[in-house]
Design a protein around this motif. Structure first.
Motif, PDB file in Angstrom:
ATOM      1  N   ILE A 119       0.852  -1.203   0.000  1.00  0.00           N
ATOM      2  CA  ILE A 119       0.000   0.000   0.000  1.00  0.00           C
ATOM      3  C   ILE A 119       0.882   1.246   0.000  1.00  0.00           C
ATOM      4  N   LEU A 120       0.536   2.209  -0.849  1.00  0.00           N
ATOM      5  CA  LEU A 120       1.159   3.531  -0.841  1.00  0.00           C
ATOM      6  C   LEU A 120       0.073   4.552  -0.541  1.00  0.00           C
ATOM      7  N   VAL A 121       0.279   5.349   0.522  1.00  0.00           N
ATOM      8  CA  VAL A 121      -0.693   6.375   0.906  1.00  0.00           C
ATOM      9  C   VAL A 121      -0.081   7.745   0.630  1.00  0.00           C
ATOM     10  N   GLY A 122      -0.756   8.549  -0.207  1.00  0.00           N
ATOM     11  CA  GLY A 122      -0.280   9.895  -0.510  1.00  0.00           C
ATOM     12  C   GLY A 122      -1.010  10.917   0.338  1.00  0.00           C
ATOM     13  N   THR A 123      -0.263  11.668   1.155  1.00  0.00           N
ATOM     14  CA  THR A 123      -0.861  12.691   2.025  1.00  0.00           C
ATOM     15  C   THR A 123      -0.515  14.081   1.509  1.00  0.00           C
ATOM     16  N   GLN A 124      -1.116  15.099   2.133  1.00  0.00           N
ATOM     17  CA  GLN A 124      -0.946  16.471   1.653  1.00  0.00           C
ATOM     18  C   GLN A 124       0.281  17.168   2.240  1.00  0.00           C
ATOM     19  N   ASP A 125       0.635  16.838   3.493  1.00  0.00           N
ATOM     20  CA  ASP A 125       1.746  17.537   4.131  1.00  0.00           C
ATOM     21  C   ASP A 125       2.353  16.693   5.239  1.00  0.00           C
ATOM     22  N   VAL A 126       3.417  17.207   5.854  1.00  0.00           N
ATOM     23  CA  VAL A 126       4.145  16.475   6.905  1.00  0.00           C
ATOM     24  C   VAL A 126       3.232  16.166   8.081  1.00  0.00           C
ATOM     25  N   ALA A 127       2.465  17.172   8.531  1.00  0.00           N
ATOM     26  CA  ALA A 127       1.610  16.977   9.710  1.00  0.00           C
ATOM     27  C   ALA A 127       0.607  15.859   9.458  1.00  0.00           C
ATOM     28  N   GLU A 128      -0.009  15.842   8.282  1.00  0.00           N
ATOM     29  CA  GLU A 128      -1.002  14.814   7.986  1.00  0.00           C
ATOM     30  C   GLU A 128      -0.361  13.433   7.902  1.00  0.00           C
ATOM     31  N   SER A 129       0.830  13.361   7.304  1.00  0.00           N
ATOM     32  CA  SER A 129       1.497  12.062   7.182  1.00  0.00           C
ATOM     33  C   SER A 129       1.821  11.499   8.565  1.00  0.00           C
ATOM     34  N   GLU A 130       2.217  12.373   9.491  1.00  0.00           N
ATOM     35  CA  GLU A 130       2.581  11.898  10.831  1.00  0.00           C
ATOM     36  C   GLU A 130       1.347  11.571  11.664  1.00  0.00           C
ATOM     37  N   GLU A 131       0.263  12.326  11.468  1.00  0.00           N
ATOM     38  CA  GLU A 131      -0.994  12.007  12.165  1.00  0.00           C
ATOM     39  C   GLU A 131      -1.510  10.641  11.717  1.00  0.00           C
ATOM     40  N   LEU A 132      -1.473  10.387  10.402  1.00  0.00           N
ATOM     41  CA  LEU A 132      -1.944   9.097   9.892  1.00  0.00           C
ATOM     42  C   LEU A 132      -1.062   7.957  10.393  1.00  0.00           C
ATOM     43  N   ALA A 133       0.253   8.177  10.400  1.00  0.00           N
ATOM     44  CA  ALA A 133       1.171   7.137  10.893  1.00  0.00           C
ATOM     45  C   ALA A 133       0.867   6.801  12.350  1.00  0.00           C
ATOM     46  N   GLY A 148      -2.313  -0.986  15.336  1.00  0.00           N
ATOM     47  CA  GLY A 148      -1.461  -2.176  15.297  1.00  0.00           C
ATOM     48  C   GLY A 148      -0.777  -2.410  13.964  1.00  0.00           C
ATOM     49  N   LEU A 149      -0.699  -1.367  13.128  1.00  0.00           N
ATOM     50  CA  LEU A 149      -0.072  -1.504  11.806  1.00  0.00           C
ATOM     51  C   LEU A 149       1.260  -0.758  11.775  1.00  0.00           C
ATOM     52  N   THR A 150       2.234  -1.357  11.116  1.00  0.00           N
ATOM     53  CA  THR A 150       3.553  -0.734  10.977  1.00  0.00           C
ATOM     54  C   THR A 150       3.656  -0.099   9.599  1.00  0.00           C
ATOM     55  N   CYS A 151       4.087   1.165   9.555  1.00  0.00           N
ATOM     56  CA  CYS A 151       4.229   1.836   8.259  1.00  0.00           C
ATOM     57  C   CYS A 151       5.549   2.594   8.202  1.00  0.00           C
ATOM     58  N   THR A 152       5.981   2.886   6.995  1.00  0.00           N
ATOM     59  CA  THR A 152       7.166   3.714   6.773  1.00  0.00           C
ATOM     60  C   THR A 152       6.697   5.073   6.260  1.00  0.00           C
ATOM     61  N   VAL A 153       7.246   6.161   6.830  1.00  0.00           N
ATOM     62  CA  VAL A 153       6.810   7.505   6.455  1.00  0.00           C
ATOM     63  C   VAL A 153       7.904   8.189   5.637  1.00  0.00           C
ATOM     64  N   GLU A 168      11.356  -0.106  -1.492  1.00  0.00           N
ATOM     65  CA  GLU A 168      10.717  -1.218  -0.779  1.00  0.00           C
ATOM     66  C   GLU A 168       9.192  -1.108  -0.754  1.00  0.00           C
ATOM     67  N   ALA A 169       8.647  -0.032  -1.330  1.00  0.00           N
ATOM     68  CA  ALA A 169       7.204   0.217  -1.219  1.00  0.00           C
ATOM     69  C   ALA A 169       6.350  -0.811  -1.953  1.00  0.00           C
ATOM     70  N   GLY A 170       6.944  -1.569  -2.887  1.00  0.00           N
ATOM     71  CA  GLY A 170       6.176  -2.560  -3.633  1.00  0.00           C
ATOM     72  C   GLY A 170       6.242  -3.958  -3.060  1.00  0.00           C
ATOM     73  N   LYS A 171       6.849  -4.077  -1.883  1.00  0.00           N
ATOM     74  CA  LYS A 171       6.998  -5.398  -1.244  1.00  0.00           C
ATOM     75  C   LYS A 171       5.684  -5.788  -0.560  1.00  0.00           C
ATOM     76  N   PRO A 172       5.224  -7.030  -0.731  1.00  0.00           N
ATOM     77  CA  PRO A 172       3.973  -7.446  -0.079  1.00  0.00           C
ATOM     78  C   PRO A 172       3.989  -7.155   1.420  1.00  0.00           C
ATOM     79  N   GLY A 173       2.869  -6.650   1.921  1.00  0.00           N
ATOM     80  CA  GLY A 173       2.740  -6.372   3.349  1.00  0.00           C
ATOM     81  C   GLY A 173       3.262  -5.023   3.780  1.00  0.00           C
ATOM     82  N   THR A 174       3.836  -4.239   2.824  1.00  0.00           N
ATOM     83  CA  THR A 174       4.433  -2.944   3.161  1.00  0.00           C
ATOM     84  C   THR A 174       3.388  -1.825   3.096  1.00  0.00           C
TER      85      THR A 174
END
Length: 773
Positions: A433-447, A454-459, A474-480
């Motif tokens: 999954i790739l999630v596109g956010t609008q700004d730094v604050a939103e990306s960190e709030e979503l993370a 209980g989900l691990t994500c890379t920001v 690594e964004a195309g790796k299953p489970g990422t």
């Protein structure tokens, strides 16, 4: 005949505003026929064949066929990438000065490199202009084996590049660089006092990567260079008062968040706190200016959205790139106000030395071409501002990505809950999954929300953009799960299975449906939406995308804040009425139109400034490259000149004369820019008298410009007469000839029809209308 007409009609329907490449398609069989022969030849043979193609004009048809065949074999041999027919079409499109549209993952980097080689072999110096420094360096290093085998030299520039390294890079046949970096070098070259200090040669060919981002998005904001004058100052009283003001009571902001103003109640509170002054009296004008910039910093600029605080400094975020903008700041009062807001010491105060728009930068090149994934949407803009036509290159493999309809919610909180629920469901399937956010604050709030679920994500955002390549790889790796700010212009393909190219992992990702892209809101441009979607489904891979939106998103509030009546949300806050989707699309079109008008207005005002700058540069070059300054001072200050000539070598004295006159020319130009900025600020008041603002601007700007050269000569003579000779030589600094010790660029909001003055007029008119009622 009918088949040919049908094909042409289908092309017009599918690719509006685009040019045909039929004549190049006809060359593909001939290029293919050369493949077997070239494959059997040695590297030396290929290099020799490339040398034989070198010419001082355009390729003939035979040379074009031979070059494309050579390029295909060289890329296969050096990179392990055999150029597809559609990539060769792209190369020919760039060689014929078009903007080629190629889908994400179709190999634009190789296309740009081969086209650059083609232009270089035609005897032209080429600049490959990218949207950021990372891509410039990456692409130059990645494509170097292709350049080497074809006998074409390549270099790149970035902020850390030294002066000597820049000269070497620009001396190469092909130079890669970010638009801001090359623009900054142009501005620096305009201020040198010795001809050999210039790093750029005469521009010849520009190939613009991510052309829509560079030529449209970046073009709304001019590149402005400033030099340090002294330490910045802040009105500390004002800095303490403004944070206590409340939105709606003491101040208001407009819908698009670009202006803030005091209410009568707010003005009263501030005036009382400052000792009973009258802000709107002439005596209070300086305090009012300080209040305005402090209010702007407090109300309109948000930490982790517009800027970061890192290493004890305010670092601006370039929102169109999702990265920290190196060596960039706001104009002084605003920069100091933000630093005061964050309780940091003020940085050096600056003086604007020069500026250049992207249009003027690109106009320097006689030959321009570009490439991007989303050009058709801005075809009219590219034609209007750059006289460029779009050529659409079909994908090598049909796109099978599934784009789901937008999901629209009543509020941002309901939307966020739905996004987390969607990510959770898709992640359970193991799909990347790739999630596109609008700004730094939103990306960190979503993370943070994902971590709680209980989900691990890379920001990936402006805080860690140095690790960009590793994160995207690594964004195309299953489970990422990858959460990123602005993906437009990141320029790195997401390969299914991850960077290790594990066949089993790739097959697993494909069987799960490929990369799933989620947008947390629609962007200010449909092109940016499409660029995010385009990260999935590369080269025929499966993939999917969906965008979430709310009726309270910034885009909707800026473009169409009046929500249609009768829209009903379900228990989860989702609105499925088609009217909501129409409203969202309308808001986006309004914002796109407003941004294009900003672009158009910037160009209307700066076109005159660019013409004046070019006229002045011609005179400046005469001073820089000849002895005209010495001749002036011999004629106007003969006695002083003869005194100095007795004690100084001829060339030393000539350089002193040159430096004095160049200093005054540059100072006069900086003063002229400041004058024009003041005119722009007040031009709207003249519009009340039914004068056309642009005509009034010209009426004020032209006479002032014509005074510059004569006044600079007078100041040169006076300074020369005051110059003292010390044991260390001539004391130019003592005579007032002081150049800035450092330079940086300014990030400016340059919309002449949306200034604070215009907003104030709107308020006045609104008040008058209310009184009449």
């Amino acid at each position: 005949m009918r088949t040919r007409v049908g094909k042409r009609l289908r092309r017009i329907i599918e690719r509006p505003a685009s040019v045909e490449l039929t004549k190049y398609e006809k060359l593909l069989p001939a290029i293919g026929e050369r493949e077997d022969d070239l494959r059997d030849r040695s590297d030396d043979d290929l290099s020799r064949a490339a040398r034989e193609l070198r010419t001082d004009g355009e390729f003939s048809i035979e040379q074009l066929v031979e070059f494309c065949a050579l390029g295909r074999e060289v890329s296969r041999r050096t990179l392990g990438e055999r150029a597809f027919d559609v990539q060769l079409l792209g190369v020919m499109g760039l060689l014929s000065q078009h903007v080629v549209q190629m889908a994400t993952g179709e190999g634009k980097t190789l296309v740009g490199a081969l086209a650059a080689c083609g232009h270089a072999l035609q005897g032209k110096r080429v600049h490959v202009i990218s949207v950021n420094d990372y891509l410039a360096r990456r692409d130059a290093e990645w494509m170097r084996p292709v350049f080497d085998l074809l006998g074409v030299s390549v270099g790149w520039v970035e902020p850390a590049t030294t002066h000597a390294e820049r000269k070497d890079a620009y001396a190469c046949d092909v130079t890669y660089g970010a638009v801001s970096e090359i623009g900054f070098d142009v501005l620096r070259d305009r201020l040198v006092t010795k001809a050999n200090e210039r790093v750029l040669a005469q521009p010849e060919v520009a190939i613009v990567d991510e052309a829509d981002s560079v030529l449209v998005d970046e073009a709304r904001v001019p590149l402005v260079m400033a030099g340090s004058v002294d330490t910045g100052v802040v009105d500390e009283e004002v800095a303490k008062i403004v944070p206590r003001l409340r939105l709606g009571l003491h101040y208001e902001t407009d819908a698009d968040g670009k202006n803030a103003w005091l209410t009568p109640a707010g003005a009263s509170v501030v005036e009382k706190a400052l000792g009973g002054i009258d802000l709107y009296d002439e005596s209070g004008s300086e305090r009012l200016a300080a209040v305005n910039v402090a209010l702007h910093a407090h109300a309109l600029l948000t930490r982790d959205v517009d800027y970061l605080v890192r290493d004890g400094k305010v670092q601006l975020i370039n929102t169109s790139r999702g990265r920290v903008a190196e060596l960039q700041r706001w104009p002084d009062g605003l920069q100091a106000a933000v630093e005061a807001k964050e309780q940091l010491p003020p940085s050096d105060r600056g003086e604007v030395l020069d500026s250049i728009t992207v249009q003027a930068l690109i106009a320097r090149y006689p030959v321009v071409a570009g490439m991007t994934g989303t050009a058709v949407a801005v075809a009219e803009t590219l034609r209007e501002f750059y006289k460029l036509e779009v050529a659409v290159i079909p994908p090598n493999t049909p796109n099978i990505r599934v784009d789901e309809p937008d999901r629209i919610f009543a509020s941002p909180s309901q939307k966020l809950r739905a996004i987390v629920a969607k990510i959770t469901r898709v992640h359970e399937e193991g799909r990347p999954i790739l999630v596109g956010t609008q700004d730094v604050a939103e990306s960190e709030e979503l993370a943070e929300k994902l971590t709680k679920a209980g989900l691990t994500c890379t920001v990936l955002n402006a805080r860690n953009d140095a690790e960009e390549a590793e994160i995207i790889a690594e964004a195309g790796k299953p489970g990422t799960i990858t959460v990123s700010t602005q993906m437009a212009g990141r320029g790195t393909d997401i390969k299914l299975g991850g960077s290790a190219s594990d066949a089993a992992e790739r097959e697993k990702a494909i069987s799960l449906g490929g990369l799933y892209v989620i947008g947390t809101a629609r962007y200010p441009s449909s092109r940016l939406d499409d660029q995010l979607r385009g990260r999935a489904g590369r080269q025929g891979d499966p993939g999917g995308s969906v965008f979430f939106a709310s009726l309270e998103d910034d885009l909707v509030q800026a473009g169409s804040p009046d929500v249609p009546e009768g829209l009903v949300a379900d228990d989860d806050g989702e609105i499925t009425d088609p009217a909501a989707s129409r409203h969202l699309n309308h808001a986006q079109r309004v914002v796109e139109g407003a941004n294009q008008e900003i672009h158009r207005n910037t160009w209307r005002y700066t076109r005159l400034i660019e013409r004046q700058r070019n006229d002045l540069l011609a005179f400046r070059d005469e001073v820089l490259l000849t002895d005209s300054a010495s001749e002036l001072l011999q004629a106007e200050a003969r006695e002083r000149y003869d005194q100095l000539a007795e004690r100084l070598p001829e060339e030393t004295l000539a350089q002193i004369c040159r430096e004095i006159q160049l200093f005054h020319l540059d100072q006069m130009w900086a003063d002229h820019l400041a004058f024009l900025a003041d005119v722009r600020e007040s031009i709207h008041l003249r519009a009340l008298g039914k004068e056309t603002p642009i005509d009034e601007f010209h009426r004020a700007a032209i006479p002032e410009f014509h005074k510059i050269i004569d006044e600079a000569k007078k100041r040169t003579v006076k300074t020369f007469a005051d110059t003292e000779i010390t044991d260390d030589g001539v004391d130019l600094a003592g005579a007032g000839v002081k150049r800035p010790t450092s330079t940086w660029t300014y990030l400016v909001h340059d919309n002449p029809f949306d200034s604070d003055a215009e907003q104030a007029l709107k308020k006045i008119r609104g008040t008058l209308r209310k009184k009449r009622r």
